[in-house]
Motif scaffolding. Structure first.
Motif, mmCIF file in Angstrom:
data_model
loop_
_atom_site.group_PDB
_atom_site.id
_atom_site.type_symbol
_atom_site.label_atom_id
_atom_site.label_comp_id
_atom_site.label_asym_id
_atom_site.label_seq_id
_atom_site.Cartn_x
_atom_site.Cartn_y
_atom_site.Cartn_z
ATOM 1 N N VAL A 71 0.886 -1.163 0.000
ATOM 2 C CA VAL A 71 0.000 0.000 0.000
ATOM 3 C C VAL A 71 0.922 1.211 0.000
ATOM 4 O O VAL A 71 1.661 1.429 0.960
ATOM 5 C CB VAL A 71 -0.936 0.011 1.231
ATOM 6 C CG1 VAL A 71 -1.794 1.268 1.241
ATOM 7 C CG2 VAL A 71 -1.791 -1.247 1.271
ATOM 8 N N TYR A 72 0.908 1.980 -1.090
ATOM 9 C CA TYR A 72 1.878 3.059 -1.273
ATOM 10 C C TYR A 72 1.177 4.374 -1.610
ATOM 11 O O TYR A 72 0.349 4.434 -2.525
ATOM 12 C CB TYR A 72 2.858 2.690 -2.392
ATOM 13 C CG TYR A 72 3.914 3.739 -2.633
ATOM 14 C CD1 TYR A 72 5.033 3.802 -1.805
ATOM 15 C CD2 TYR A 72 3.779 4.664 -3.646
ATOM 16 C CE1 TYR A 72 5.998 4.771 -1.999
ATOM 17 C CE2 TYR A 72 4.747 5.638 -3.857
ATOM 18 C CZ TYR A 72 5.850 5.691 -3.030
ATOM 19 O OH TYR A 72 6.804 6.652 -3.217
ATOM 20 N N ASN A 73 1.532 5.409 -0.866
ATOM 21 C CA ASN A 73 1.061 6.763 -1.148
ATOM 22 C C ASN A 73 -0.466 6.846 -1.221
ATOM 23 O O ASN A 73 -1.024 7.434 -2.146
ATOM 24 C CB ASN A 73 1.698 7.297 -2.441
ATOM 25 C CG ASN A 73 1.576 8.799 -2.549
ATOM 26 O OD1 ASN A 73 1.717 9.514 -1.567
ATOM 27 N ND2 ASN A 73 1.297 9.278 -3.751
ATOM 28 N N CYS A 74 -1.127 6.258 -0.248
ATOM 29 C CA CYS A 74 -2.587 6.277 -0.193
ATOM 30 C C CYS A 74 -3.065 7.137 0.978
ATOM 31 O O CYS A 74 -2.309 7.418 1.902
ATOM 32 C CB CYS A 74 -3.129 4.867 -0.030
ATOM 33 S SG CYS A 74 -2.909 3.845 -1.499
ATOM 34 N N ILE A 75 -4.324 7.524 0.923
ATOM 35 C CA ILE A 75 -4.996 8.207 2.023
ATOM 36 C C ILE A 75 -6.150 7.327 2.457
ATOM 37 O O ILE A 75 -6.984 6.937 1.636
ATOM 38 C CB ILE A 75 -5.500 9.597 1.601
ATOM 39 C CG1 ILE A 75 -4.324 10.494 1.220
ATOM 40 C CG2 ILE A 75 -6.337 10.226 2.717
ATOM 41 C CD1 ILE A 75 -4.728 11.817 0.601
ATOM 42 N N ILE A 76 -6.178 7.012 3.757
ATOM 43 C CA ILE A 76 -7.226 6.159 4.326
ATOM 44 C C ILE A 76 -7.886 6.981 5.426
ATOM 45 O O ILE A 76 -7.303 7.180 6.488
ATOM 46 C CB ILE A 76 -6.626 4.849 4.872
ATOM 47 C CG1 ILE A 76 -5.856 4.123 3.765
ATOM 48 C CG2 ILE A 76 -7.725 3.969 5.458
ATOM 49 C CD1 ILE A 76 -4.970 2.990 4.255
ATOM 50 N N ARG A 77 -9.104 7.494 5.169
ATOM 51 C CA ARG A 77 -9.719 8.429 6.101
ATOM 52 C C ARG A 77 -11.232 8.218 6.210
ATOM 53 O O ARG A 77 -11.891 7.792 5.266
ATOM 54 C CB ARG A 77 -9.448 9.869 5.666
ATOM 55 C CG ARG A 77 -10.068 10.212 4.333
ATOM 56 C CD ARG A 77 -9.775 11.634 3.913
ATOM 57 N NE ARG A 77 -10.285 11.865 2.572
ATOM 58 C CZ ARG A 77 -9.752 12.684 1.705
ATOM 59 N NH1 ARG A 77 -8.672 13.372 2.027
ATOM 60 N NH2 ARG A 77 -10.285 12.853 0.514
ATOM 61 N N ASN A 78 -11.736 8.514 7.409
ATOM 62 C CA ASN A 78 -13.180 8.537 7.665
ATOM 63 C C ASN A 78 -13.862 7.200 7.387
ATOM 64 O O ASN A 78 -15.003 7.169 6.942
ATOM 65 C CB ASN A 78 -13.860 9.653 6.859
ATOM 66 C CG ASN A 78 -13.270 11.010 7.148
ATOM 67 O OD1 ASN A 78 -12.868 11.298 8.270
ATOM 68 N ND2 ASN A 78 -13.190 11.850 6.133
ATOM 69 N N ASN A 79 -13.169 6.097 7.636
ATOM 70 C CA ASN A 79 -13.747 4.759 7.496
ATOM 71 C C ASN A 79 -14.080 4.221 8.877
ATOM 72 O O ASN A 79 -13.555 4.697 9.879
ATOM 73 C CB ASN A 79 -12.752 3.819 6.810
ATOM 74 C CG ASN A 79 -12.372 4.312 5.432
ATOM 75 O OD1 ASN A 79 -13.154 4.238 4.514
ATOM 76 N ND2 ASN A 79 -11.159 4.841 5.300
ATOM 77 N N GLY A 80 -14.924 3.192 8.945
ATOM 78 C CA GLY A 80 -15.268 2.637 10.238
ATOM 79 C C GLY A 80 -15.563 1.161 10.188
ATOM 80 O O GLY A 80 -15.846 0.590 9.133
ATOM 81 N N SER A 81 -15.469 0.541 11.378
ATOM 82 C CA SER A 81 -15.782 -0.878 11.522
ATOM 83 C C SER A 81 -16.571 -1.098 12.803
ATOM 84 O O SER A 81 -16.218 -0.552 13.853
ATOM 85 C CB SER A 81 -14.503 -1.704 11.567
ATOM 86 O OG SER A 81 -14.818 -3.064 11.824
ATOM 87 N N ASN A 82 -17.587 -1.905 12.704
ATOM 88 C CA ASN A 82 -18.388 -2.236 13.882
ATOM 89 C C ASN A 82 -17.649 -3.165 14.840
ATOM 90 O O ASN A 82 -18.090 -3.345 15.969
ATOM 91 C CB ASN A 82 -19.725 -2.840 13.465
ATOM 92 C CG ASN A 82 -20.648 -1.796 12.891
ATOM 93 O OD1 ASN A 82 -20.685 -0.661 13.371
ATOM 94 N ND2 ASN A 82 -21.372 -2.153 11.844
ATOM 95 N N ILE A 83 -16.535 -3.747 14.415
ATOM 96 C CA ILE A 83 -15.709 -4.576 15.307
ATOM 97 C C ILE A 83 -14.295 -3.977 15.374
ATOM 98 O O ILE A 83 -13.949 -3.324 16.336
ATOM 99 C CB ILE A 83 -15.681 -6.054 14.862
ATOM 100 C CG1 ILE A 83 -17.093 -6.638 14.797
ATOM 101 C CG2 ILE A 83 -14.803 -6.871 15.816
ATOM 102 C CD1 ILE A 83 -17.825 -6.736 16.122
ATOM 103 N N SER A 84 -13.462 -4.204 14.359
ATOM 104 C CA SER A 84 -12.070 -3.747 14.437
ATOM 105 C C SER A 84 -11.492 -3.446 13.057
ATOM 106 O O SER A 84 -12.054 -3.822 12.040
ATOM 107 C CB SER A 84 -11.220 -4.794 15.154
ATOM 108 O OG SER A 84 -11.301 -6.026 14.480
ATOM 109 N N GLY A 85 -10.347 -2.769 13.071
ATOM 110 C CA GLY A 85 -9.688 -2.417 11.816
ATOM 111 C C GLY A 85 -10.439 -1.353 11.044
ATOM 112 O O GLY A 85 -10.741 -1.539 9.869
ATOM 113 N N GLY A 86 -10.723 -0.229 11.669
ATOM 114 C CA GLY A 86 -11.492 0.826 11.016
ATOM 115 C C GLY A 86 -10.900 1.309 9.705
ATOM 116 O O GLY A 86 -11.590 1.431 8.709
#
Length: 168
Positions: A71-86
């Motif tokens: 995973v290179y030069n990515c933006i990971i934002r405003n995500n969610g999980s009902n258990i884990s690993g948002g």
């Protein structure tokens, strides 16, 4: 509901470059659900506002059989999980996160930014920024004790919880 993209790469090389994964929902991997025994690169992409019921709101990544994921030069934002690993959940060996920003993700039970639930090693976070991820407990980064993650030249700051080590 389904992931924005679900991919299974059994061999060879795959490249996901320059995409936006938005408003996906799935059991695992709301934005992207990827498994590989080959070599998969995900680069220059944005993962936002995705949801998982179990693991990996933004991404669920599984590498096996000598495969690798970058995973290179990515933006990971405003995500969610009902258990884990948002933000993302990584499973398997030879997974690298490099020059990636992971922020403002949430999970109810652990790993609001990243959940690593894998035996062995080969998981590396390089030159990345992980901040302002929200979870009540069990860390912005949740690790299993049967594996390890190497973190180099990265900033982990202003998360609601730090790094949580869970025994297997």
């Amino acid at each position: 509901n389904n992931s924005v993209l679900s991919i299974s790469l059994e061999s060879g090389t795959g490249n996901i470059d320059g995409f936006t994964f938005k408003n996906g929902a799935n059991i695992s991997g709301g934005g992207l659900n990827a498994s590989t025994s080959g070599n998969l690169t995900i680069q220059n992409s944005i993962f936002e506002e995705n949801l998982s019921n179990l693991d990996g709101g933004g991404m669920y990544l599984y590498s096996s059989g000598g495969g690798s994921i970058l995973v290179y030069n990515c933006i990971i934002r405003n995500n969610g999980s009902n258990i884990s690993g948002g933000g993302l959940s990584i499973v398997g060996e030879n997974i690298q996160i490099d020059r990636t920003i992971i922020y403002n993700n949430w999970a109810k039970y652990g790993g609001s930014a990243i959940k690593c639930r894998t035996p062995g090693g080969g998981k590396v976070i390089n030159n990345s920024l992980i901040y302002h991820n929200k979870v009540a407990n069990r860390g912005a980064i949740m690790l299993r004790s049967d594996g390890y993650v190497t973190i180099n030249n990265s900033t982990i700051a202003n998360n609601y919880s730090g790094i949580y080590l869970r025994e297997s």
